[in-house]
Design an enzyme around this catalytic site. Structure first.
Site, mmCIF file in Angstrom:
data_model
loop_
_atom_site.group_PDB
_atom_site.id
_atom_site.type_symbol
_atom_site.label_atom_id
_atom_site.label_comp_id
_atom_site.label_asym_id
_atom_site.label_seq_id
_atom_site.Cartn_x
_atom_site.Cartn_y
_atom_site.Cartn_z
ATOM 1 C CD GLU A 230 -7.855 36.369 83.939
ATOM 2 O OE1 GLU A 230 -8.555 35.877 84.981
ATOM 3 O OE2 GLU A 230 -8.558 37.033 83.092
ATOM 4 C CD GLU B 281 -14.602 36.681 83.241
ATOM 5 O OE1 GLU B 281 -15.654 36.990 84.063
ATOM 6 O OE2 GLU B 281 -13.641 36.573 83.828
HETATM 7 O O1 G3I Z 1 -8.935 49.043 95.105
HETATM 8 C C1 G3I Z 1 -9.941 48.949 95.992
HETATM 9 C C2 G3I Z 1 -9.508 49.670 97.312
HETATM 10 O O2 G3I Z 1 -9.315 51.269 97.117
HETATM 11 C C3 G3I Z 1 -11.090 49.365 97.884
HETATM 12 O O3 G3I Z 1 -10.701 49.710 99.655
HETATM 13 C C4 G3I Z 1 -11.204 47.817 98.430
HETATM 14 C C5 G3I Z 1 -12.370 47.601 99.182
HETATM 15 O O4 G3I Z 1 -13.394 47.967 98.613
HETATM 16 O O5 G3I Z 1 -11.459 47.431 96.934
HETATM 17 C C6 G3I Z 1 -10.427 47.709 96.113
HETATM 18 O O6 G3I Z 1 -10.820 47.080 94.710
HETATM 19 C C7 G3I Z 1 -10.729 45.706 94.656
HETATM 20 C C8 G3I Z 1 -9.874 45.114 93.591
HETATM 21 O O7 G3I Z 1 -9.779 43.784 93.447
HETATM 22 C C9 G3I Z 1 -8.384 45.578 94.203
HETATM 23 O O8 G3I Z 1 -8.052 45.000 95.062
HETATM 24 C C10 G3I Z 1 -12.165 45.323 94.332
HETATM 25 O O9 G3I Z 1 -13.040 45.726 95.443
HETATM 26 C C11 G3I Z 1 -12.072 43.683 93.997
HETATM 27 O O10 G3I Z 1 -13.288 43.448 93.499
HETATM 28 C C12 G3I Z 1 -11.207 43.330 92.930
HETATM 29 O O11 G3I Z 1 -11.060 42.026 92.793
HETATM 30 C C13 G3I Z 1 -10.558 41.736 91.531
HETATM 31 C C14 G3I Z 1 -11.467 40.906 90.598
HETATM 32 O O12 G3I Z 1 -11.058 40.641 89.667
HETATM 33 C C15 G3I Z 1 -12.644 41.941 90.221
HETATM 34 O O13 G3I Z 1 -12.382 42.957 89.585
HETATM 35 C C16 G3I Z 1 -9.440 40.722 91.667
HETATM 36 O O14 G3I Z 1 -8.255 41.487 92.328
HETATM 37 C C17 G3I Z 1 -9.010 40.156 90.415
HETATM 38 O O15 G3I Z 1 -7.740 39.274 90.555
HETATM 39 C C18 G3I Z 1 -9.697 39.700 89.479
HETATM 40 O O16 G3I Z 1 -9.597 39.271 88.391
HETATM 41 C C19 G3I Z 1 -10.528 38.666 87.553
HETATM 42 C C20 G3I Z 1 -10.008 38.846 86.132
HETATM 43 O O17 G3I Z 1 -10.041 40.702 85.993
HETATM 44 C C21 G3I Z 1 -11.100 38.424 84.965
HETATM 45 N N1 G3I Z 1 -11.224 36.794 85.230
HETATM 46 C C22 G3I Z 1 -11.152 36.519 86.605
HETATM 47 C C23 G3I Z 1 -10.558 37.024 87.686
HETATM 48 C C24 G3I Z 1 -10.577 36.412 88.942
HETATM 49 O O18 G3I Z 1 -11.774 36.889 89.316
#
Ligand code: G3I
Length: 379
Positions: free
Chosen positions: A269, A164
């Site tokens: 994705e 991205e």
């Molecule tokens: O693991 C922590 C947990 O320990 C904590 O308690 C909780 C609350 O803060 O957060 C958890 O981490 C979260 C993680 O997902 C796992 O659930 C992050 O906050 C959250 O931001 C993260 O979101 C992910 C997002 O990317 C940002 O990294 C989504 O699951 C994931 O589906 C999404 O995937 C992205 C691709 O990597 C790139 N392309 C877009 C796609 C969708 O946004």
């Protein structure tokens, strides 16, 4: 007649019948799965969350083992998880993910080495909190990429090297990688990854890849990497789609534009939301959020049959497009196993109920799964 005699006569009769060739060989084939049906076309993959690669989500794991031939980590290899401090890596989850992929003989993709999001703040600043110099950031990028790619050499078969980096209008995203290093952070990332593992495939990955500006920006980027003699094996079209975006012929136009560069195309994705998007804006920018409103969550109690049918038809249209271009597509990965796993339930509006994936909340295959299998295996 004594039973014993009767049984032996029966045994002889059956033996003769079988030998006579009259017995029709009943070929009881195992029910087709996505993996078996698509084997000769492209990898069919899914993103794994922590409960899956650690063995907790047994229902999800059953589906992964049965239906998919490729896996990618949804989150566990992002910089904030795997490299939380400059001199500390945490490979716990990443090692578990890779071990799961190897144990199940899956094509393993690493996601993602360089991304503006989920990069821990230390990456860009010095001890005083000031932005580091270009030279320091390049060194940090090199250390990050080399350490991680080398660790999984021979295990991970392909990397989302940069994720991205191009905006919808084709301009460079003004991430700290860009503002401190300039556009050369991208070729440097590909160079470092290739030096760490010369055999691993290297990908550029992005969303909203059907916008004209993005399409020409990505084409220019890939050409610039190729002109520098750098390895790039594929362009990843993330495929976070909605019921009314993108136009499928725009998707095809982009697919063909990327394939024309001589690289493979991957749908990396894939998910299909049925929910309204606030502000009408589409894409997958994780930084976007919007407040919860009831009208933004219309199907909390289930999906009406007509919406379910329209969802199925649209997903089927996209898979027909993928089959049409199976000579250009090497992998189609769903961004999650079952509806309850999907990031779509919480983005950009937290706490919604979406129906974006191939398996439902009870881990049952939706009708689309059979449609895909039938389309793939029809003579
Ligand atoms: O693991 C922590 C947990 O320990 C904590 O308690 C909780 C609350 O803060 O957060 C958890 O981490 C979260 C993680 O997902 C796992 O659930 C992050 O906050 C959250 O931001 C993260 O979101 C992910 C997002 O990317 C940002 O990294 C989504 O699951 C994931 O589906 C999404 O995937 C992205 C691709 O990597 C790139 N392309 C877009 C796609 C969708 O946004």
């Amino acid at each position: 007649m004594k039973t014993k005699v009767k049984n032996s006569i029966l045994a002889v009769a059956l033996a003769c019948f079988a030998l006579s060739g009259c017995a029709k060989k009943v070929d009881i084939e195992a029910p087709a799965t996505l993996k078996s049906a698509l084997e000769s076309k492209f990898y069919i993959g899914t993103a794994l969350n922590q409960s899956q690669f650690t063995g907790q989500d047994t229902a999800g794991i059953r589906i992964i083992k049965e239906q998919f031939s490729a896996v990618v980590p949804e989150n566990c290899m992002k910089s904030e998880v795997i490299h939380p401090e400059e001199n500390r890596y945490d490979f716990t989850q990443a090692d578990q993910f890779v071990a799961f992929g190897e144990a199940n003989n899956l094509f393993i993709t690493g996601h993602c080495l360089i991304w503006h999001s989920q990069t821990p703040p230390w990456f860009f600043v010095d001890a005083t909190g000031k932005d580091v110099s270009k030279e320091v950031l390049i060194e940090r990028m090199k250390n990050h990429i080399t350490t991680i790619v080398s660790r999984y050499k021979g295990k991970i078969k392909g990397w989302d090297v940069v994720n991205e980096a191009i905006m919808d209008d084709g301009s460079y995203r003004e991430s700290k990688f860009y503002t401190i290093i300039g556009e050369e952070f991208i070729p440097l990332a590909f160079q470092f990854a290739h030096e760490a593992d010369p055999d691993v495939e290297l990908y550029y990955n992005d969303y909203s890849m059907t916008f004209e500006g993005k399409r020409s920006g990505v084409v220019a980027l890939v050409k610039s990497l190729q002109e520098k003699g750098l390895r790039i094996d594929a362009v990843g079209m993330q495929g976070h789609i909605g019921m009314d975006y993108p136009e499928i012929d725009e998707f095809e136009k982009s697919l063909l534009a990327y394939a024309a560069l001589g690289v493979n195309v991957m749908i990396t994705e894939l998910d299909l939301t049925v929910l309204p998007h606030p502000g009408g804006h589409v894409g997958a920018d994780v930084a976007q959020t919007a407040e919860y409103k009831q009208e933004m969550n219309p199907y909390a109690d289930g999906l009406p049959a007509d919406v379910d049918a329209a969802w199925t038809a649209r997903f089927n249209d996209f898979f027909k497009l993928f089959f049409k271009h199976q000579d250009k597509i090497t992998r189609v990965t769903l961004w999650g196993v079952s509806d309850g796993d999907s990031w779509r339930n919480n983005w950009p509006v937290p706490g919604r109920t979406d129906y974006a994936l191939l398996f439902d909340r009870n881990h049952q295959p939706k009708p689309i799964v059979n449609l895909i299998i039938n389309e793939a295996t029809k003579k």
